[in-house]
Design a protein around this motif. Structure first.
Motif, PDB file in Angstrom:
ATOM      1  N   VAL A   1     -25.421  10.546   8.084  1.00 26.13           N
ATOM      2  CA  VAL A   1     -24.595  11.654   7.604  1.00 26.13           C
ATOM      3  C   VAL A   1     -23.124  11.250   7.623  1.00 26.13           C
ATOM      4  CG1 VAL A   1     -23.855  14.026   8.042  1.00 26.13           C
ATOM      5  CG2 VAL A   1     -26.231  13.370   8.449  1.00 26.13           C
ATOM      6  N   ASN A   2     -22.463  11.416   6.498  1.00 25.24           N
ATOM      7  CA  ASN A   2     -21.018  11.217   6.418  1.00 25.24           C
ATOM      8  C   ASN A   2     -20.384  12.588   6.216  1.00 25.24           C
ATOM      9  OD1 ASN A   2     -18.332  10.796   5.427  1.00 25.24           O
ATOM     10  ND2 ASN A   2     -18.880   8.690   4.956  1.00 25.24           N
ATOM     11  N   LYS A   3     -19.727  13.092   7.255  1.00 25.94           N
ATOM     12  CA  LYS A   3     -19.210  14.461   7.208  1.00 25.94           C
ATOM     13  C   LYS A   3     -18.132  14.630   6.144  1.00 25.94           C
ATOM     14  CE  LYS A   3     -19.292  17.009  10.845  1.00 25.94           C
ATOM     15  NZ  LYS A   3     -19.034  17.608  12.179  1.00 25.94           N
ATOM     16  N   ILE A   4     -17.364  13.572   5.882  1.00 25.94           N
ATOM     17  CA  ILE A   4     -16.349  13.670   4.820  1.00 25.94           C
ATOM     18  C   ILE A   4     -17.026  13.991   3.503  1.00 25.94           C
ATOM     19  CG2 ILE A   4     -14.649  12.372   3.472  1.00 25.94           C
ATOM     20  CD1 ILE A   4     -13.831  10.949   5.984  1.00 25.94           C
ATOM     21  N   ARG A   5     -18.132  13.293   3.228  1.00 23.06           N
ATOM     22  CA  ARG A   5     -18.855  13.548   1.978  1.00 23.06           C
ATOM     23  C   ARG A   5     -19.411  14.966   1.957  1.00 23.06           C
ATOM     24  NH1 ARG A   5     -17.132  11.065  -1.243  1.00 23.06           N
ATOM     25  NH2 ARG A   5     -17.149  13.107  -2.199  1.00 23.06           N
ATOM     26  N   GLN A   6     -19.971  15.398   3.090  1.00 23.59           N
ATOM     27  CA  GLN A   6     -20.558  16.736   3.150  1.00 23.59           C
ATOM     28  C   GLN A   6     -19.537  17.813   2.799  1.00 23.59           C
ATOM     29  OE1 GLN A   6     -22.221  17.033   7.132  1.00 23.59           O
ATOM     30  NE2 GLN A   6     -24.280  16.878   6.322  1.00 23.59           N
ATOM     31  N   VAL A   7     -18.330  17.680   3.326  1.00 23.49           N
ATOM     32  CA  VAL A   7     -17.311  18.711   3.112  1.00 23.49           C
ATOM     33  C   VAL A   7     -16.629  18.544   1.761  1.00 23.49           C
ATOM     34  CG1 VAL A   7     -15.152  19.676   3.981  1.00 23.49           C
ATOM     35  CG2 VAL A   7     -16.952  19.020   5.581  1.00 23.49           C
ATOM     36  N   VAL A   8     -16.285  17.310   1.408  1.00 24.12           N
ATOM     37  CA  VAL A   8     -15.595  17.085   0.138  1.00 24.12           C
ATOM     38  C   VAL A   8     -16.475  17.502  -1.039  1.00 24.12           C
ATOM     39  CG1 VAL A   8     -14.652  15.302  -1.397  1.00 24.12           C
ATOM     40  CG2 VAL A   8     -14.041  15.314   1.021  1.00 24.12           C
ATOM     41  N   ASP A   9     -17.786  17.382  -0.887  1.00 21.84           N
ATOM     42  CA  ASP A   9     -18.692  17.808  -1.953  1.00 21.84           C
ATOM     43  C   ASP A   9     -18.606  19.314  -2.202  1.00 21.84           C
ATOM     44  OD1 ASP A   9     -19.528  15.270  -2.446  1.00 21.84           O
ATOM     45  OD2 ASP A   9     -21.443  15.436  -1.394  1.00 21.84           O
ATOM     46  N   GLN A  10     -18.039  20.058  -1.249  1.00 17.45           N
ATOM     47  CA  GLN A  10     -17.857  21.493  -1.443  1.00 17.45           C
ATOM     48  C   GLN A  10     -16.547  21.816  -2.166  1.00 17.45           C
ATOM     49  OE1 GLN A  10     -18.776  23.953   2.125  1.00 17.45           O
ATOM     50  NE2 GLN A  10     -19.332  22.018   3.109  1.00 17.45           N
ATOM     51  N   ILE A  11     -15.750  20.778  -2.431  1.00 15.76           N
ATOM     52  CA  ILE A  11     -14.474  20.966  -3.123  1.00 15.76           C
ATOM     53  C   ILE A  11     -14.639  20.575  -4.584  1.00 15.76           C
ATOM     54  CG2 ILE A  11     -12.060  20.226  -3.223  1.00 15.76           C
ATOM     55  CD1 ILE A  11     -12.191  19.717  -0.230  1.00 15.76           C
ATOM     56  N   ASP A  12     -14.247  21.435  -5.461  1.00 13.79           N
ATOM     57  CA  ASP A  12     -14.387  21.190  -6.898  1.00 13.79           C
ATOM     58  C   ASP A  12     -13.267  20.272  -7.370  1.00 13.79           C
ATOM     59  OD1 ASP A  12     -14.830  21.171  -9.573  1.00 13.79           O
ATOM     60  OD2 ASP A  12     -14.640  23.340  -9.877  1.00 13.79           O
ATOM     61  N   MET A  13     -13.581  18.979  -7.490  1.00 20.08           N
ATOM     62  CA  MET A  13     -12.575  17.992  -7.866  1.00 20.08           C
ATOM     63  C   MET A  13     -12.226  18.045  -9.355  1.00 20.08           C
ATOM     64  SD  MET A  13     -11.773  16.588  -5.041  1.00 20.08           S
ATOM     65  CE  MET A  13     -10.795  15.232  -5.654  1.00 20.08           C
ATOM     66  N   THR A  14     -12.950  18.869 -10.111  1.00 20.01           N
ATOM     67  CA  THR A  14     -12.649  18.994 -11.547  1.00 20.01           C
ATOM     68  C   THR A  14     -11.676  20.132 -11.834  1.00 20.01           C
ATOM     69  OG1 THR A  14     -14.480  20.532 -11.982  1.00 20.01           O
ATOM     70  CG2 THR A  14     -14.982  18.169 -12.046  1.00 20.01           C
ATOM     71  N   ALA A  15     -11.291  20.889 -10.783  1.00 17.69           N
ATOM     72  CA  ALA A  15     -10.493  22.105 -10.989  1.00 17.69           C
ATOM     73  C   ALA A  15      -8.993  21.870 -10.849  1.00 17.69           C
ATOM     74  CB  ALA A  15     -10.952  23.183 -10.010  1.00 17.69           C
ATOM     75  N   ILE A  16      -8.530  20.665 -11.151  1.00 18.95           N
ATOM     76  CA  ILE A  16      -7.101  20.365 -11.019  1.00 18.95           C
ATOM     77  C   ILE A  16      -6.336  20.981 -12.193  1.00 18.95           C
ATOM     78  CG2 ILE A  16      -5.408  18.493 -10.880  1.00 18.95           C
ATOM     79  CD1 ILE A  16      -7.696  16.721  -9.826  1.00 18.95           C
ATOM     80  N   PRO A  17      -5.251  21.701 -11.936  1.00 21.91           N
ATOM     81  CA  PRO A  17      -4.496  22.313 -13.046  1.00 21.91           C
ATOM     82  C   PRO A  17      -3.883  21.249 -13.957  1.00 21.91           C
ATOM     83  CG  PRO A  17      -3.294  22.507 -10.963  1.00 21.91           C
ATOM     84  CD  PRO A  17      -4.648  21.996 -10.617  1.00 21.91           C
ATOM     85  N   ARG A  18      -3.909  21.514 -15.245  1.00 20.59           N
ATOM     86  CA  ARG A  18      -3.425  20.527 -16.220  1.00 20.59           C
ATOM     87  C   ARG A  18      -1.905  20.406 -16.229  1.00 20.59           C
ATOM     88  NH1 ARG A  18      -7.247  21.589 -21.574  1.00 20.59           N
ATOM     89  NH2 ARG A  18      -9.262  21.156 -20.539  1.00 20.59           N
TER      90      ARG A  18
END
Length: 547
Positions: free
Chosen positions: A140-157
């Protein structure tokens, strides 16, 4: 004795009297299976927590399996399978089986032959699915577990993306390695002297240079005390594996670097978290540490300077940790990858102390590397130095050398440059690096300290600082640190790491590496974000509406 007997997902509990011998238990199990499911010819397999299997063909196999399982303090499982015709039969020790008579030393062969004999061709299906190993899926990589809950596609243009999440100094153009390092690696490359394998635990000249750097007035280190690995993460991996068996535990800080937990999950080790006290600049709570120790505690891991806190432990606090270790005869793993990145020592009053420098009675595995202080994490060279004032680590030295053969050694070209890197990098490089980190840490601290909903905790070393989020000020619109990170990225294009990754909910970690102009922009955006969601702002809006 109590056992679980499993047949086709049907689990029955088998009991036997304590005074019965192993020769009596195996026939009783056969009778139990016959009465429970009406099966006469069957194979029996012991399965442990890690899916390790022992085929039970004789009394000694059963004794071996249940003795191995006993320390887990759980009920052992024996799995039943129908025995194909011609398969080996369960017999007591010394009896014939179908095939040659086997001595006790041939049990392993017997297991393999029996398992091969009992294996049947699988029924064909439309899709062939290969099952991964249990240890790999338990990692288990906890960074991956938590970062996967962050929408990395939602950056404002309309905003440039800014990350204060990644502890990689190469991502920031204001932090560059010393030119002498680059030249030395170029020389090694052109000479072609370092194109081959070395001794798995490190190039000798590199180990000599490291041993000289880490020798102390009371502990002389030689090259035999140094093990070089593929980065400090590999050094951590070898250190923990050299000291722990499956089911053992080691103590780690909370908040702390999530990789420690990743290691534990991979090997079936346990971790226990000792608290760092945020109101005392993340001092170790040694009384809490002491309360966690049990018979299976095999190491205390200390991270100084700290990732994620940026804290530097004071002398007295380290001495208290050493007292705990000595009282319980537990070695210390001291992760000092950020040693040398100390930019605020409170005018010399709170200077950095290596753990090993303060003891003549506790064995310490001191970990370091090139990644952070020299700003080259991609070069992948780290090391273990055995500071062993009492000769307690002699067997561990052999274990570490054996473990180093798993990867057959770190990058030999970079290792060959280590003597020059450690001995010839000018003092000016270290001074300029720490001046930059000090300035940037202070700027980022001040930016966050001016925001009502945030409470940064001042850092003195490494590349990070931790910031407490007062979620109550957000009037229910932001519930926790993961919400905070998600919305901050979505609305302001700033990525931070939620404190949950480091077992510290409602905090976030900020990297102090960006240059001043970027830090100013970060402060502007985070201030705007917090103002929008804070309850104070809501109250002002309501008051204006009433007027």
């Amino acid at each position: 004795m109590k056992l679980k007997i499993v047949w086709n997902d049907d689990v029955r509990i088998f009991y036997t009297q304590k005074d019965k011998g192993w020769n009596e238990i195996l026939p009783d199990i056969r009778t139990f299976v016959r009465e429970a499911w009406g099966i006469d010819q069957f194979n029996m397999t012991y399965v442990d927590e890690e899916d390790e299997r022992i085929t039970i063909t004789r009394t000694s196999d059963l004794e071996d399996a249940l003795t191995r399982y006993k320390h887990l303090e759980k009920i052992p499982r024996l799995h039943i399978a129908l025995q194909p015709s011609g398969a080996l039969k369960m017999m007591p020790d010394g009896d014939d089986v179908e095939g040659p008579r086997l001595g006790y030393g041939s049990v392993g062969w017997l297991h393999r032959k029996k398992e091969a004999a009992s294996a049947q061709p699988s029924e064909k299906s439309e899709q062939w699915v290969v099952e991964p190993s249990q240890p790999s899926m338990s990692t288990v990589n906890k960074i991956r577990q938590v970062v996967d809950q962050i929408d990395m596609t939602a950056i404002p243009r309309d905003k440039e993306f800014i990350s204060i999440a990644i502890g990689d100094p190469t991502k920031y153009p204001n932090l560059l390695p010393s030119s002498n390092m680059i030249k030395e690696v170029q020389n090694e490359l052109i000479s072609q002297h370092a194109n081959g394998y070395s001794v798995s635990y490190g190039v000798r000249n590199a180990r000599i240079a490291i041993s000289k750097k880490y020798s102390l007035p009371h502990i002389h280190c030689s090259e035999e005390d140094v093990i070089i690995g593929s980065g400090c993460s590999d050094a951590l991996n070898m250190s923990v594996c050299a000291l722990l068996n499956e089911g053992d535990n080691f103590l780690i800080p909370r908040p702390g670097f999530s990789f420690y937990e990743t290691l534990a999950s991979r090997y079936g080790f346990k971790v226990k978290y000792y608290n760092l006290l945020h109101h005392k600049e993340w001092e170790i709570d040694t009384e809490h540490m002491r309360s966690l120790i049990d018979q299976r505690t095999k190491a205390i891991l200390v991270n100084n300077p700290s990732n994620p806190c940026g804290s530097v432990l004071k002398e007295e606090n380290i001495m208290n940790v050493l007292k705990v270790a000595e009282d319980y005869s537990i070695p210390i793993i001291s992760d000092e990858i950020y040693a040398g990145m100390i930019y605020d020592d409170n005018n010399g009053q709170d200077r950095f102390y290596s753990v090993a420098s303060l003891t003549k009675r506790v064995p310490v595995l001191t970990l370091g590397g090139l990644s952070k202080l020299y700003l080259v994490p991609g070069w992948r060279v780290g090391w273990i130095v055995m500071h062993d004032p009492i000769g307690a680590l002699n067997k561990v030295r052999t274990a570490l050398q054996k473990l180093s053969t798993v990867l057959l050694g770190a990058n030999t070209m970079i290792q060959s440059a280590i003597p020059s890197i450690l001995c010839e990098t000018p003092d000016k490089y270290y001074e300029e690096l720490n001046d930059k980190l000090h300035r940037q840490s202070s700027l980022l601290y001040n930016e966050f300290n001016d925001i009502e909903a945030l409470q940064p905790i001042r850092a003195r070393g490494a590349m990070y600082l931790m910031v407490k989020i007062d979620v109550e000020r957000f009037n229910g619109k932001i519930k926790n640190d993961i919400d905070f990170a998600n919305l901050l990225l979505k609305e302001q294009g700033v990525l931070c790491l939620p404190g949950t990754i480091f077992n510290m909910p409602n905090y976030f970690r900020a990297v102090i590496c960006p240059p001043p102009r970027i830090i100013a922009e970060i402060g502007k955006r985070v201030r705007e974000f917090c103002r929008k969601y804070s309850s104070d702002d809501d109250e002002k809006t309501n008051l204006t509406a009433k007027l």
